[in-house]
Design a protein around this motif. Structure first.
Motif, PDB file in Angstrom:
ATOM      1  N   LYS A   1     -41.982-107.573 -84.451  1.00  0.00           N
ATOM      2  CA  LYS A   1     -43.369-107.909 -83.934  1.00  0.00           C
ATOM      3  C   LYS A   1     -43.892-107.174 -82.968  1.00  0.00           C
ATOM      4  CE  LYS A   1     -46.757-110.862 -84.499  1.00  0.00           C
ATOM      5  NZ  LYS A   1     -47.486-110.950 -85.543  1.00  0.00           N
ATOM      6  N   THR A   2     -43.264-106.753 -81.952  1.00  0.00           N
ATOM      7  CA  THR A   2     -43.727-105.720 -81.053  1.00  0.00           C
ATOM      8  C   THR A   2     -44.113-104.330 -81.641  1.00  0.00           C
ATOM      9  OG1 THR A   2     -42.433-106.744 -79.402  1.00  0.00           O
ATOM     10  CG2 THR A   2     -42.920-104.456 -78.891  1.00  0.00           C
ATOM     11  N   ILE A   3     -43.378-103.847 -82.535  1.00  0.00           N
ATOM     12  CA  ILE A   3     -43.499-102.702 -83.136  1.00  0.00           C
ATOM     13  C   ILE A   3     -44.889-102.648 -84.121  1.00  0.00           C
ATOM     14  CG2 ILE A   3     -42.682-100.902 -84.878  1.00  0.00           C
ATOM     15  CD1 ILE A   3     -39.936-101.593 -83.832  1.00  0.00           C
ATOM     16  N   ASP A   4     -44.863-103.792 -84.710  1.00  0.00           N
ATOM     17  CA  ASP A   4     -46.380-104.091 -85.406  1.00  0.00           C
ATOM     18  C   ASP A   4     -47.644-104.385 -84.540  1.00  0.00           C
ATOM     19  OD1 ASP A   4     -44.881-104.151 -88.043  1.00  0.00           O
ATOM     20  OD2 ASP A   4     -44.297-106.298 -88.016  1.00  0.00           O
ATOM     21  N   LEU A   5     -47.504-104.747 -83.566  1.00  0.00           N
ATOM     22  CA  LEU A   5     -48.564-104.935 -82.587  1.00  0.00           C
ATOM     23  C   LEU A   5     -48.869-103.553 -81.918  1.00  0.00           C
ATOM     24  CD1 LEU A   5     -47.442-108.298 -80.882  1.00  0.00           C
ATOM     25  CD2 LEU A   5     -49.567-107.953 -82.127  1.00  0.00           C
ATOM     26  N   GLN A   6     -47.875-102.715 -81.629  1.00  0.00           N
ATOM     27  CA  GLN A   6     -48.089-101.646 -81.140  1.00  0.00           C
ATOM     28  C   GLN A   6     -48.975-100.744 -82.040  1.00  0.00           C
ATOM     29  OE1 GLN A   6     -44.057-100.341 -79.884  1.00  0.00           O
ATOM     30  NE2 GLN A   6     -44.711-100.980 -77.742  1.00  0.00           N
ATOM     31  N   ASP A   7     -48.423-100.801 -83.355  1.00  0.00           N
ATOM     32  CA  ASP A   7     -49.175 -99.945 -84.436  1.00  0.00           C
ATOM     33  C   ASP A   7     -50.677-100.522 -84.561  1.00  0.00           C
ATOM     34  OD1 ASP A   7     -46.750 -98.404 -85.161  1.00  0.00           O
ATOM     35  OD2 ASP A   7     -46.332 -99.610 -86.712  1.00  0.00           O
ATOM     36  N   ASN A   8     -50.654-101.760 -84.559  1.00  0.00           N
ATOM     37  CA  ASN A   8     -52.141-102.349 -84.846  1.00  0.00           C
ATOM     38  C   ASN A   8     -52.999-101.877 -83.757  1.00  0.00           C
ATOM     39  OD1 ASN A   8     -51.402-103.762 -87.108  1.00  0.00           O
ATOM     40  ND2 ASN A   8     -51.070-105.831 -86.153  1.00  0.00           N
ATOM     41  N   LEU A   9     -52.456-101.833 -82.346  1.00  0.00           N
ATOM     42  CA  LEU A   9     -53.284-101.396 -81.410  1.00  0.00           C
ATOM     43  C   LEU A   9     -53.703-100.145 -81.524  1.00  0.00           C
ATOM     44  CD1 LEU A   9     -54.391-101.930 -78.492  1.00  0.00           C
ATOM     45  CD2 LEU A   9     -52.266-101.247 -77.486  1.00  0.00           C
ATOM     46  N   LYS A  10     -52.758 -99.228 -81.975  1.00  0.00           N
ATOM     47  CA  LYS A  10     -53.021 -97.733 -82.140  1.00  0.00           C
ATOM     48  C   LYS A  10     -54.171 -97.445 -82.985  1.00  0.00           C
ATOM     49  CE  LYS A  10     -48.527 -95.768 -80.852  1.00  0.00           C
ATOM     50  NZ  LYS A  10     -47.309 -95.440 -81.393  1.00  0.00           N
ATOM     51  N   GLU A  11     -53.972 -98.123 -84.188  1.00  0.00           N
ATOM     52  CA  GLU A  11     -55.073 -98.174 -85.134  1.00  0.00           C
ATOM     53  C   GLU A  11     -56.439 -98.719 -84.626  1.00  0.00           C
ATOM     54  OE1 GLU A  11     -53.421-100.316 -88.634  1.00  0.00           O
ATOM     55  OE2 GLU A  11     -51.882 -98.928 -88.730  1.00  0.00           O
TER      56      GLU A  11
END
Length: 64
Positions: free
Chosen positions: A41-51
């Protein structure tokens, strides 16, 4: 036909968590399912933030 993710060389959160789990297991360290889910979930959230940040920057540049 390779997907966009495959073309970019980007690894999914699931693949990254699996790899981390395999490395830790090889070192004799077990990561429970809850920690695996949290890491994913942390990795997914970081990816979403970058996008989102990239989209915002593009929008701001377009407004100049």
């Amino acid at each position: 036909v390779p997907s966009l993710r495959e073309q970019s060389g980007k690894v999914s959160a699931v693949e990254l968590v699996q790899a981390v789990n395999e490395i830790l297991s090889a070192a004799g360290i077990n990561m429970d399912a809850e920690k695996q889910a949290l890491l994913q979930k942390t990795i997914d959230l970081q990816d979403n933030l970058k996008e989102s940040q990239a989209a915002l920057l593009l929008e701001q540049v377009g407004d100049l």
